[in-house]
Design a protein around this motif. Structure first.
Motif, mmCIF file in Angstrom:
data_model
loop_
_atom_site.group_PDB
_atom_site.id
_atom_site.type_symbol
_atom_site.label_atom_id
_atom_site.label_comp_id
_atom_site.label_asym_id
_atom_site.label_seq_id
_atom_site.Cartn_x
_atom_site.Cartn_y
_atom_site.Cartn_z
ATOM 1 N N GLY A 83 0.812 -1.212 0.000
ATOM 2 C CA GLY A 83 0.000 0.000 0.000
ATOM 3 C C GLY A 83 0.846 1.262 0.000
ATOM 4 O O GLY A 83 2.074 1.207 -0.053
ATOM 5 N N PRO A 84 0.168 2.406 0.063
ATOM 6 C CA PRO A 84 0.880 3.691 0.036
ATOM 7 C C PRO A 84 1.934 3.764 1.138
ATOM 8 O O PRO A 84 1.691 3.323 2.269
ATOM 9 C CB PRO A 84 -0.234 4.713 0.260
ATOM 10 N N LEU A 85 3.073 4.315 0.799
ATOM 11 C CA LEU A 85 4.216 4.355 1.718
ATOM 12 C C LEU A 85 3.829 5.065 3.027
ATOM 13 O O LEU A 85 3.352 6.203 2.999
ATOM 14 C CB LEU A 85 5.350 5.115 1.021
ATOM 15 N N PRO A 86 4.031 4.403 4.178
ATOM 16 C CA PRO A 86 3.640 5.028 5.443
ATOM 17 C C PRO A 86 4.815 5.745 6.112
ATOM 18 O O PRO A 86 5.962 5.639 5.689
ATOM 19 C CB PRO A 86 3.246 3.823 6.296
ATOM 20 N N LEU A 87 4.472 6.444 7.163
ATOM 21 C CA LEU A 87 5.449 6.974 8.102
ATOM 22 C C LEU A 87 5.493 6.022 9.296
ATOM 23 O O LEU A 87 4.446 5.633 9.807
ATOM 24 C CB LEU A 87 4.996 8.359 8.592
#
Lengths: 465, 465
Positions: A83-87
């Motif tokens: 999924g979208p790159l997290p922090l």
């Protein structure tokens, strides 16, 4: 829809005074090495207000946030690979002991479990949560996963040891729930809701924890037994004699001892000949009692249930005994499990479950089973290994069938749990969907949507993202 | 918007096979007689499926439902006096003991607490929840209000004694969460969320409860003390010697004894001269210990802390001692309180709180204070009465000021709770709004909306309707 974290987002956090670093490998690995995580960077806030800033920014930009404690979790709750790159939001800079009195302490989420145990000792008290990873595991993670361990029988799990929490919610709101009260019936139990939610409903930033008087007299012994049924019966006898004073009651099988002999680590074996089963019993007794006499009386009362016993005569011997118990997971890793199961069933059902699961697996193939753990609270680590001389890769085709067969038996045959103490993380999301009551899943999803409408908090953990 | 329940609605329920009766006065009164309730009728379902039918119908027609247990709650959670006419949903027909084993039992919500205690005894076990109203209070109500009582110190409150629940949600969905496991980390803790929610998030229809081995040796004693500080210090000594084996530790003041002498009920007074303070201590010890010797050793260890002590020499004497403790609320009612406060503070803060609250009230007027209760868990019943010879109606103008002053001191001075064990009900909705962290209220409202979007479940209790 979530937005990938990017350099501009990290720079925004830095501009707001938050320490942000590279996503070094240590933040992207988990102990069993199953999944690699991905992240744009790691925020290391130094205060609750900084955590709030991080979450306000993440909410504004719809960036996923993966809360990170000591990284010792076994179900992948701390690594997001898809999924979208997290922090990654690491609590490691927040380790302050904010307050301590004889009944409780208040500590920030990044303090290790061991440091909390030591802080309790400085005021002559006990913080009883005890897990193998306690030197690394952080309190925030212990609470977010409702950690268990060897003293749940007497003291309860992490949830039962926590009086109050401070948390930052998905929109950056700070909830100060740091009550230090045993009794407080003012509204819904939000503390227990966030505990065990694995960072999907809020980020725990501090906790008020219960402290206990250490028992005046303690003792430790191994009892050799013919069967799990004898272990459950002995537990009943011990509880009857020492109600509330049985601090730990851990099951070990002959298979576990064989693994230790085969691959180490080398430990002191208590009996000349390995028994089929044995239990490690810890008693914590009132002043005036004699632990050795208590064990002798238990041994005599147990009659045919018990084959032999060894009572620790010194702190060094007690340490050796715990070392044997704590070395079992390492031996298991060296042998290499085909499938590991962190399960619980009602205590009275343990003997039947062990017999039925063993027969079921014997019919499925040539396995070795190491079944060990917390008999006192019904939590067994039921792990399946290759036959001697065979490699686990030979079993790849059977792996899922083994897992499903064991879990089906646990849930459908014994009303048990497929995650007694490790949580759901990302590993068991499918199991939760398979086994949970539909009404429970519906409620969980409603609550997730209510408290984290954008879905930025640890997406993909516990519930499908 | 809610619709008033009417005859057509009651007839619809009857047509669906649900027993529906008149709203007799007993369903519309509460023990302190503060509010009259109103209701169109009372549904008395015989099964979980019938409860589901009631809630499906109520959801379809947007009718408010007030769940009703034994009716013993002290904060008006069970009586709705305002707004559209509700349906009372009494669980009294659902009393079955569904299962019992040495570790747990499963019982329907309408069973009385006492019947559960007795069921546990039939298998040689203990269900330790103990409250004065146990002959009438039902398990569903005990859980919905997270009941406390005299054994919380050792065993925890109702929430800690519950392994799993079955509940019907606002739309009539049945959640089967009747796990009988000590350890189960599969998803959010919905059990603890519904426990203590006072029927506003779902209707508990059955529960799996923990059973305990009764202690092998028990003892009971009164210790006479000079001060609350001595009580807290003695508690520390007792916990140090008998860690985990102190089952109850109840504070009683000279004022409480005076009330008993003044208005009865007549009870046996343990000391020739009433001490300023005394504590009732219950020990539950391992086999091989002697309770009397344990108390004597505690007395000697306590030195100047303790003025005198009486140890129960028989079951009859022990019953007399408990009778004194349990008669205090009745004496209080006969005197007639100006304001009653079910508060908790950290145990270590009790002496300072009692001193500061006493001085504060002395500056406000001429009062008598009866402060008693569960010192061991920090929960005091801090009740304010008229001076001798005066009537409480003379204090009407001061009543609110007294309540607010005590609650402000508890919360703002001592980080305490204004409802330690009785809950919020309708009596303390304003207190919750005044004292709760705003983030907590926001989360509570979000969860209420998520799980009961039409607002039909006990509207006006806990949260403003």
């Amino acid at each position: 829809m979530l937005t990938p974290a990017d350099q501009a987002f990290l720079d925004r956090l830095r501009a707001e005074g938050v320490e942000v670093g590279e996503a070094e490998p240590r933040y992207l690995e988990e102990p069993r090495g199953r999944w690699p995580g991905r992240a744009a960077g790691v925020a290391r806030p130094h205060s609750t207000e900084e955590v709030a800033r991080v979450l306000r920014a993440a909410a504004a930009e719809r960036v996923a946030v993966v809360p990170y404690g000591g990284g010792t979790g076994l179900v992948g709750g701390q690594v997001k690979g898809e999924g979208p790159l997290p922090l990654v939001l690491s609590l490691e800079r927040m380790t302050a002991l904010r307050a301590i009195d004889p009944q409780s302490l208040v500590v920030e989420a990044g303090a290790t479990l061991q440091s909390v145990q030591e802080a309790a000792q400085t005021v002559g008290r006990l913080f009883p949560l005890t897990i193998a990873a306690q030197g690394t595991a952080q309190i925030g993670g212990c609470l977010s996963t409702n950690a268990g361990g060897v003293h749940v029988l007497r003291y309860g799990n992490a949830r039962a040891l926590c009086l109050g929490i401070e948390a930052v919610l998905a929109d950056g709101t700070v909830w100060n729930g740091l009550t230090r009260l045993r009794k407080d019936n003012t509204g819904y139990d939000l503390r227990d809701l966030l505990i065990g939610a694995e960072g999907t409903l809020g980020v725990i930033t501090a906790a008020a924890l219960r402290l206990f008087e250490p028992p005046a007299v303690t003792g430790l012994a191994f009892f050799a037994l013919p069967s799990p049924a004898a272990a459950v019966a002995l537990l009943g006898l011990a509880q009857g004699r020492f109600a509330g004073c049985v601090s730990a009651f851990e099951l070990i099988s002959r298979q576990g001892l064989s693994f230790l002999r085969e691959v180490g680590p080398e430990v002191h074996m208590p009996f000349a000949e390995d028994p089929d089963w044995m239990v490690l019993i810890e008693l914590g007794l009132p002043a005036g009692m004699d632990a050795e006499a208590a064990f002798v009386e238990l041994f005599e009362a147990a009659e045919d249930l018990v084959l032999d016993a060894v009572i620790a005569q010194s702190g060094a011997q007690a340490a050796q005994m715990w070392e044997l118990r704590e070395s079992l997971p390492l031996a298991n890793r060296r042998i290499g499990a085909i499938s590991s199961h962190d399960i619980s069933v009602p205590v009275a059902a343990i003997p039947d479950f062990v017999a039925e699961a063993g027969a079921m697996l014997a019919a499925m193939g040539d396995f070795r089973i190491n079944c060990f753990g917390h008999v006192g609270d019904g939590n067994l680590h039921y792990n399946v290994f290759p036959a001697p001389g065979r490699n686990r890769s030979e079993y790849d085709a059977q792996k899922d069938a083994v897992k499903t067969a064991v879990h089906d038996l646990v849930v459908r045959g014994y009303n048990g749990s497929v995650s007694a103490e490790h949580g759901i993380g990302r590993l068991k999301v499918g199991d939760l969907e398979r086994y949970a009551d539909p009404a429970k899943l519906m409620m969980m999803r409603s609550i997730k949507t209510a408290l984290d409408p954008l879905g930025i908090l640890n997406p993909g953990a516990v519930l499908r993202g």
